[in-house]
Motif scaffolding. Sequence first.
Motif, PDB file in Angstrom:
ATOM      1  N   SER A 166       0.756  -1.090   0.034  1.00  0.00           N
ATOM      2  CA  SER A 166       0.138   0.008   0.118  1.00  0.00           C
ATOM      3  C   SER A 166       0.834   1.424   0.053  1.00  0.00           C
ATOM      4  O   SER A 166       0.466   2.289  -0.612  1.00  0.00           O
ATOM      5  N   THR A 167       2.016   1.163   0.737  1.00  0.00           N
ATOM      6  CA  THR A 167       2.940   2.366   0.814  1.00  0.00           C
ATOM      7  C   THR A 167       3.493   2.600  -0.638  1.00  0.00           C
ATOM      8  O   THR A 167       3.621   3.646  -0.928  1.00  0.00           O
ATOM      9  N   GLU A 168       4.116   1.545  -1.182  1.00  0.00           N
ATOM     10  CA  GLU A 168       4.763   1.553  -2.231  1.00  0.00           C
ATOM     11  C   GLU A 168       3.638   2.143  -3.387  1.00  0.00           C
ATOM     12  O   GLU A 168       3.961   2.827  -4.364  1.00  0.00           O
ATOM     13  N   LYS A 169       2.501   1.678  -3.587  1.00  0.00           N
ATOM     14  CA  LYS A 169       1.319   2.167  -4.485  1.00  0.00           C
ATOM     15  C   LYS A 169       1.339   3.514  -4.165  1.00  0.00           C
ATOM     16  O   LYS A 169       0.986   4.210  -5.096  1.00  0.00           O
ATOM     17  N   SER A 170       0.966   4.089  -2.946  1.00  0.00           N
ATOM     18  CA  SER A 170       0.842   5.282  -2.424  1.00  0.00           C
ATOM     19  C   SER A 170       1.882   6.242  -3.158  1.00  0.00           C
ATOM     20  O   SER A 170       1.583   7.429  -3.442  1.00  0.00           O
ATOM     21  N   GLY A 171       3.238   5.718  -3.049  1.00  0.00           N
ATOM     22  CA  GLY A 171       4.300   6.771  -3.488  1.00  0.00           C
ATOM     23  C   GLY A 171       4.265   6.685  -5.057  1.00  0.00           C
ATOM     24  O   GLY A 171       4.767   7.640  -5.422  1.00  0.00           O
ATOM     25  N   LYS A 172       4.002   5.778  -5.458  1.00  0.00           N
ATOM     26  CA  LYS A 172       4.018   5.677  -7.160  1.00  0.00           C
ATOM     27  C   LYS A 172       2.920   6.739  -7.526  1.00  0.00           C
ATOM     28  O   LYS A 172       2.925   7.253  -8.518  1.00  0.00           O
ATOM     29  N   ASN A 173       1.750   6.801  -6.904  1.00  0.00           N
ATOM     30  CA  ASN A 173       0.688   7.695  -7.218  1.00  0.00           C
ATOM     31  C   ASN A 173       1.077   9.233  -7.061  1.00  0.00           C
ATOM     32  O   ASN A 173       0.631  10.014  -7.669  1.00  0.00           O
TER      33      ASN A 173
END
Length: 94
Positions: free
Chosen positions: A85-92
């Motif tokens: 979730s953190t990685e996904k948030s960072g990519k967004n």
Amino acid sequence: MKHDMKLAMINAADVVLKYKKQKPEADVEEIIKHVMKSLKVKGKSKIYSIAAANYALKYKEKKPWVKDKEIMQKIMNESDNIIKSTEKSGKNET
């Protein structure tokens, strides 16, 4: 390496829960600043640790009757999802 990240995440959750017990009136910003100063990890481990601390804090606020030990166990069980979730948030954000 992943094991170290998970330990750092558990440590951050522990720090946040203890701080909230000591200072129940503290707001989220103050607590997260304290966690950031307390953590001895760097890079992605620090980011994931802060995410885990935030998770623990939100969980405790939502379910104050749950014991801290149970929250840390939940974070351990959910650590892969917290990381994703953190990685996904960072990519967004980029």
